[in-house]
Scaffold this motif. Structure first.
Motif, PDB file in Angstrom:
ATOM      1  N   GLU A 141     100.296  97.156  64.257  1.00  8.99           N
ATOM      2  CA  GLU A 141     100.048  98.561  64.582  1.00  8.99           C
ATOM      3  C   GLU A 141      98.837  99.023  63.785  1.00  8.99           C
ATOM      4  OE1 GLU A 141     102.166 102.972  64.504  1.00  8.99           O
ATOM      5  OE2 GLU A 141     103.391 101.161  64.256  1.00  8.99           O
ATOM      6  N   MET A 142      97.780  99.372  64.509  1.00  7.15           N
ATOM      7  CA  MET A 142      96.514  99.740  63.883  1.00  7.15           C
ATOM      8  C   MET A 142      96.352 101.254  63.857  1.00  7.15           C
ATOM      9  SD  MET A 142      95.323  96.663  63.391  1.00  7.15           S
ATOM     10  CE  MET A 142      93.669  97.094  62.864  1.00  7.15           C
ATOM     11  N   SER A 143      95.969 101.766  62.707  1.00  7.38           N
ATOM     12  CA  SER A 143      95.683 103.190  62.556  1.00  7.38           C
ATOM     13  C   SER A 143      94.300 103.343  61.934  1.00  7.38           C
ATOM     14  CB  SER A 143      96.737 103.856  61.665  1.00  7.38           C
ATOM     15  OG  SER A 143      96.437 105.228  61.483  1.00  7.38           O
ATOM     16  N   PHE A 144      93.418 104.035  62.646  1.00  9.47           N
ATOM     17  CA  PHE A 144      92.035 104.215  62.209  1.00  9.47           C
ATOM     18  C   PHE A 144      91.877 105.636  61.660  1.00  9.47           C
ATOM     19  CE2 PHE A 144      92.193 100.851  65.225  1.00  9.47           C
ATOM     20  CZ  PHE A 144      91.251  99.923  64.817  1.00  9.47           C
ATOM     21  N   VAL A 145      91.529 105.726  60.397  1.00 13.56           N
ATOM     22  CA  VAL A 145      91.504 107.012  59.688  1.00 13.56           C
ATOM     23  C   VAL A 145      90.136 107.683  59.845  1.00 13.56           C
ATOM     24  CG1 VAL A 145      91.838 108.151  57.469  1.00 13.56           C
ATOM     25  CG2 VAL A 145      93.133 106.073  58.017  1.00 13.56           C
ATOM     26  N   ALA A 146      90.152 108.924  60.340  1.00 11.17           N
ATOM     27  CA  ALA A 146      88.923 109.713  60.497  1.00 11.17           C
ATOM     28  C   ALA A 146      87.780 108.870  61.066  1.00 11.17           C
ATOM     29  CB  ALA A 146      88.517 110.332  59.156  1.00 11.17           C
ATOM     30  N   PRO A 147      87.941 108.310  62.290  1.00  6.09           N
ATOM     31  CA  PRO A 147      86.959 107.358  62.812  1.00  6.09           C
ATOM     32  C   PRO A 147      85.687 107.964  63.388  1.00  6.09           C
ATOM     33  CG  PRO A 147      88.714 107.675  64.404  1.00  6.09           C
ATOM     34  CD  PRO A 147      89.092 108.489  63.192  1.00  6.09           C
ATOM     35  N   ALA A 148      85.621 109.280  63.490  1.00  9.80           N
ATOM     36  CA  ALA A 148      84.445 109.904  64.115  1.00  9.80           C
ATOM     37  C   ALA A 148      83.185 109.645  63.306  1.00  9.80           C
ATOM     38  CB  ALA A 148      84.665 111.404  64.270  1.00  9.80           C
ATOM     39  N   GLY A 149      82.066 109.482  64.009  1.00 10.58           N
ATOM     40  CA  GLY A 149      80.776 109.300  63.349  1.00 10.58           C
ATOM     41  C   GLY A 149      80.621 107.966  62.669  1.00 10.58           C
ATOM     42  N   SER A 150      81.295 106.941  63.177  1.00 11.56           N
ATOM     43  CA  SER A 150      81.268 105.623  62.527  1.00 11.56           C
ATOM     44  C   SER A 150      79.872 105.029  62.452  1.00 11.56           C
ATOM     45  CB  SER A 150      82.193 104.654  63.270  1.00 11.56           C
ATOM     46  OG  SER A 150      83.537 105.072  63.187  1.00 11.56           O
ATOM     47  N   ILE A 151      79.050 105.285  63.447  1.00 12.41           N
ATOM     48  CA  ILE A 151      77.704 104.703  63.493  1.00 12.41           C
ATOM     49  C   ILE A 151      76.627 105.717  63.109  1.00 12.41           C
ATOM     50  CG2 ILE A 151      76.005 103.505  64.937  1.00 12.41           C
ATOM     51  CD1 ILE A 151      78.568 101.910  64.394  1.00 12.41           C
ATOM     52  N   THR A 152      76.766 106.943  63.618  1.00 16.63           N
ATOM     53  CA  THR A 152      75.700 107.931  63.444  1.00 16.63           C
ATOM     54  C   THR A 152      76.034 109.033  62.456  1.00 16.63           C
ATOM     55  OG1 THR A 152      76.549 109.340  65.227  1.00 16.63           O
ATOM     56  CG2 THR A 152      75.020 107.557  65.853  1.00 16.63           C
ATOM     57  N   GLY A 153      77.325 109.169  62.129  1.00 21.94           N
ATOM     58  CA  GLY A 153      77.747 110.273  61.282  1.00 21.94           C
ATOM     59  C   GLY A 153      78.134 111.514  62.057  1.00 21.94           C
ATOM     60  N   ALA A 154      78.003 111.481  63.394  1.00 21.11           N
ATOM     61  CA  ALA A 154      78.317 112.640  64.229  1.00 21.11           C
ATOM     62  C   ALA A 154      79.201 112.220  65.388  1.00 21.11           C
ATOM     63  CB  ALA A 154      77.035 113.284  64.764  1.00 21.11           C
ATOM     64  N   LEU A 155      80.207 113.022  65.707  1.00 24.49           N
ATOM     65  CA  LEU A 155      81.076 112.744  66.841  1.00 24.49           C
ATOM     66  C   LEU A 155      80.296 112.799  68.150  1.00 24.49           C
ATOM     67  CD1 LEU A 155      83.952 112.245  67.939  1.00 24.49           C
ATOM     68  CD2 LEU A 155      84.299 114.730  67.897  1.00 24.49           C
ATOM     69  N   LEU A 156      79.391 113.779  68.258  1.00 29.87           N
ATOM     70  CA  LEU A 156      78.526 113.915  69.438  1.00 29.87           C
ATOM     71  C   LEU A 156      77.076 113.744  68.975  1.00 29.87           C
ATOM     72  CD1 LEU A 156      80.240 116.993  71.136  1.00 29.87           C
ATOM     73  CD2 LEU A 156      80.411 114.600  71.847  1.00 29.87           C
ATOM     74  N   PRO A 157      76.599 112.522  68.892  1.00 28.09           N
ATOM     75  CA  PRO A 157      75.300 112.265  68.258  1.00 28.09           C
ATOM     76  C   PRO A 157      74.089 112.787  69.016  1.00 28.09           C
ATOM     77  CG  PRO A 157      76.201 110.248  69.185  1.00 28.09           C
ATOM     78  CD  PRO A 157      77.284 111.273  69.270  1.00 28.09           C
ATOM     79  N   SER A 158      74.247 113.125  70.296  1.00 23.80           N
ATOM     80  CA  SER A 158      73.128 113.736  71.023  1.00 23.80           C
ATOM     81  C   SER A 158      73.154 115.252  70.895  1.00 23.80           C
ATOM     82  CB  SER A 158      73.173 113.352  72.504  1.00 23.80           C
ATOM     83  OG  SER A 158      74.240 114.028  73.165  1.00 23.80           O
TER      84      SER A 158
END
Length: 374
Positions: A162-179
């Motif tokens: 069972e995988m739980s990913f903590v606060a995964p937003a912005g993993s690559i860019t730092g922003a949930l909506l990078p555009s």
């Protein structure tokens, strides 16, 4: 030439198979490290016949593991997409499927002691700097393997993870909506392509099937044979990278962008509700035969954000969003815990069930040029 012995495990994690290696067992120099990994896999070669790679993006991945020096993690995990026909390793994104195997590696190698009935492995992913937790059932003195858990896209069983990913937003860019937008419009060959660009788990651009004159029931092989579709997707991958680069003010590479094509989302009428998404992920080499865990994480986030191509008004309780993803090999559930304040959405964590199995433990052999030789 020098033959280098490398202790390794081959583990099937989720719908992906990888070679798991302790970082300390590889050369400390990064160029030498990657050369050793490429040799171990038999790359570059489309068949990878002189190595352990399987000639497919889902079986040409490496997981580098080390005991973590962070008090919030047991292990550090870095995944790499090992080039099949090119001598490159892409460390820019995390493989979520292999993360389930990383938990099993930590237990099987003794880094994390068994604790019955469930052993928890805390993982820091070095690709993204994000944290995740894996819960693994334990029976007696061993990880449960017999008739434990199966997932679509894999024949047979493995340990339930069972995988739980903590606060995964912005993993690559730092922003949930990078555009900066819930929807973007990209111009390719005098046609406008509507998409939603979301960074959660990793960075995805979502497009509707209809834009490419697709029915949606095409197999991965059908899409890979469609040269016009593949050409357009790769042009759009570059356009997405350019749009994000423009917004962020720093360069994003096309290989950091994952592309997903999907049908209209549907509301589920069952007791627990949720959203049904039918989708396929298009890799640079081949269309994914199942669905990446990081893709599922990103889908659950995109469904939760008002205005995206994946959002349906009235679905979800506001604090939890459940998504049933239908992919070429079957389906999978993913859920997101979210905090919604008007148009602002915070992804607290996401969870998904996977399975993993240790296939082999032993010594791999890499061939490196002798020092002073090219």
């Amino acid at each position: 030439m020098n033959v280098v012995e490398i202790p390794a495990m081959i583990i099937r994690g989720g719908t992906t198979k990888g070679i798991y290696i302790r970082t300390k067992d590889l050369p400390s120099d990064e160029l030498q490290r990657d050369a050793a990994i490429l040799s171990l896999f038999g790359s570059p070669d489309t068949r990878q016949v002189n190595g352990l790679g399987g000639g497919d993006p889902l079986t040409s991945k490496v997981a580098l593991i080390e005991i973590s020096d962070n008090p919030e993690a047991d292990i550090d995990y870095r995944s790499g997409e090992v080039g099949i026909d090119e001598a490159k390793i892409n460390y820019s994104t995390m493989c979520g499927n292999l993360a389930s195997g990383a938990a099993l590696y930590a237990i099987s190698s003794g880094i994390v002691p068994l604790s019955s009935p469930v052993t928890e492995v805390r993982i820091r992913n070095l690709n993204t700097g994000k944290f995740l937790k894996a819960s693994v059932p334990v029976e007696g003195s061993s990880v449960v393997l017999q008739s434990c858990h199966d997932i679509d896209g894999v024949q047979g069983y493995g340990s339930k993870i069972e995988m739980s990913f903590v606060a995964p937003a912005g993993s690559i860019t730092g922003a949930l909506l990078p555009s900066g937008n819930v929807k973007d419009y990209l111009q390719i060959n005098d046609q406008s392509y509507e998409c939603s660009i979301v960074d959660c788990g990793t960075l995805y651009a979502f497009f509707r099937y209809s834009l490419f004159r697709l029915r949606g029931d095409e197999s991965p092989q059908d899409l890979d044979r469609n040269s016009q579709f593949k050409g357009t997707i790769e042009a759009l991958r570059e356009a997405v990278a350019a749009r994000v680069t423009e917004q962020l003010g720093r360069a994003m590479l096309p290989r950091q962008i994952k592309m997903c094509v999907l049908a209209e989302p549907l509301a589920l009428a069952e007791q627990n509700g949720g959203v049904r998404i039918e989708a396929k992920v298009v890799n640079r080499y081949k269309t994914h035969k199942a669905f990446p865990v990081t893709g599922a994480i990103c889908v659950s986030a995109a469904v939760s954000i008002p205005g995206t191509l994946l959002h349906l008004d009235g679905c979800g309780s506001g604090s939890e969003q459940r998504v049933h993803i239908h992919h070429p090999s079957g389906s999978m559930w993913v859920s997101a815990q979210v905090a919604v304040d008007g148009q602002d959405v915070e992804i607290l964590n996401t969870s998904v069930l996977r399975s993993a199995r240790v296939l082999q433990k032993g010594t791999g052999y890499a061939v490196l040029p002798s020092k002073g030789k090219s």
